[in-house]
Design an enzyme around this catalytic site. Structure first.
Site, PDB file in Angstrom:
ATOM      1  CB  SER A  41      -0.855  -0.028   1.267  1.00 39.65           C
ATOM      2  OG  SER A  41      -1.410   1.245   1.502  1.00 39.65           O
ATOM      3  CE1 TYR A  54      -3.543  -2.366   5.521  1.00 38.63           C
ATOM      4  CE2 TYR A  54      -3.165  -0.062   4.975  1.00 38.63           C
ATOM      5  CZ  TYR A  54      -3.381  -1.361   4.579  1.00 38.63           C
ATOM      6  OH  TYR A  54      -3.429  -1.664   3.252  1.00 38.63           O
ATOM      7  CE  LYS A  65      -1.288  -4.830   3.514  1.00 38.36           C
ATOM      8  NZ  LYS A  65      -1.423  -6.128   2.845  1.00 38.36           N
TER       9      LYS A  65
END
Ligand code: UDP
Length: 343
Positions: free
Chosen positions: A131, A155, A159
């Site tokens: 991302s 989050y 990643k």
């Protein structure tokens, strides 16, 4: 005549999710055999039926958690899998701040167990779903793959850590991986029969526009109109989910050709503001979207869009669908009298 590609199948984890399901469809349309794995923790159970209605390809759905290493190993061993596309992960920035351990468990342990299962099974090609949240968004856009990294949420960190773990395995010589850093995937399959349908309420802009346009929510809240952008609202790089799906097919081709590993931005390279997106949505659909201007959302940045020249150069991929198509397809799926009914 069978359209099936020679060679093994592709295992897709998180296959019933938003990008996962569109990628399964793209793979089937390209003639790949697919093993589609999902635990349906944040996806709808009608996705396999939807995909089957759209393409009569060679797909086998397996209900399992990617952290269940024994099951993943069994799948990899029994089906002659030649490559894996790994989507299965939690993906809400806001939820990750409330439930960091759940995020590290799903996103890191899931990746570790998958990598271990691949190593045991001798499968060495991976496409990883990353991302643009890994970038330090305070740097000027367009952002290249060598841009500064900094994550503002568990989050984003999950990643980035997963990318780093994968990169260590690549450096050990046991894996080839194309990691794709998505900017803002939006839209739906052009049929109107497959789209974004997470179990949790959406926090992203396009699904919220659709809810407000359908009268299924309060007016859209625009988070800030005092940013240093042309109209004061936040600028992002929206990219059609079908183009994102095609990027995965291109990444598999790149890996199969033996080119090695890569880390690539997936966007259009164009920045679009919230008000611009709203204007295009209304032009394309004829539906006015009620909105209010609110305070900035915590953690948001003014502008983030991609430099996509590396993806074009290495994968021979670039986004083909524009903003109007993104809006039209998103609405065909989301509108109350739309085409999504399976009939
Ligand atoms: N946004 C907004 N209202 C919403 C959701 C998002 O104004 O209900 C804005 C947000 O401030 C940002 C842009 O839309 O400028 C894209 O937000 P999204 O959450 O979709 O993506 P991200 O910020 O993670 O890139």
């Amino acid at each position: 005549m069978s359209l099936r590609k020679p060679g093994g199948a592709v295992l897709v984890t998180g296959a019933a999710g938003y990008i996962g399901s569109h990628t399964v469809l793209a793979l089937l349309r390209e003639g790949h055999a697919v093993i589609a794995l999902d635990d349906y923790s944040n996806a709808q159970r009608d996705v396999p039926t939807r995909v089957a209605r759209l393409c009569a390809g060679d797909v086998q759905w397996v209900e399992a958690d990617v952290r269940d290493q024994a099951t993943v190993e069994a799948v990899l061993a029994s089906q002659g899998v030649e490559a894996v596309i790994h989507f299965a992960a939690r993906k809400s920035v806001e939820e990750s701040c409330r439930l960091p351990l759940a995020y590290y468990d799903s996103n890191l342990i899931g990746t570790l167990r998958l990598l271990a299962a691949m190593e045991v099974s001798g499968v060495r090609r991976l496409v990883f779903s990353s991302s643009a949240t890994v970038y330090d968004a305070s740097q000027p856009s367009p952002v290249t793959e060598t841009g500064r990294l900094s994550c503002a949420s568990p989050y984003g960190r999950s990643k980035l850590m997963a990318e780093q773990i994968i990169s260590d395995v690549v450096n050990s010589g046991r894996l080839d991986c194309v990691a794709l850093r998505y900017f803002n995937p939006v839209g739906a399959d052009a049929s109107g029969k497959l789209g974004e349908d997470a179990a949790t309420p959406p926090s992203n802009l396009m699904p919220r526009i659709c809810l407000a346009a359908a009268g299924k929510s309060d007016p859209l809240q625009i988070f800030g109109n005092d940013y240093d952008t042309p109209d004061g609202t936040g600028v992002r790089d929206y990219v059609h989910v079908a183009d994102v799906a095609d990027a995965h097919v291109a990444a598999l081709r790149y890996l199969a050709a033996g080119h090695g590993s890569a880390m690539l931005n997936i966007g259009t390279g164009c920045g679009t503001s919230v008000l611009q997106l709203l204007r295009t949505f209304t032009e394309v659909t004829g539906v006015d979207v009620p909105y209010t201007i609110e305070a900035r959302r915590q953690g948001d940045v003014a502008s983030l869009f991609a430099d996509v020249s590396e993806a074009r150069r290495m994968l021979d991929w670039s986004a083909r669908r524009g903003l109007a198509e993104m809006c039209a397809d998103a609405w065909r799926w989301a509108r109350p009298d739309g085409d999504r009914a399976l009939g």
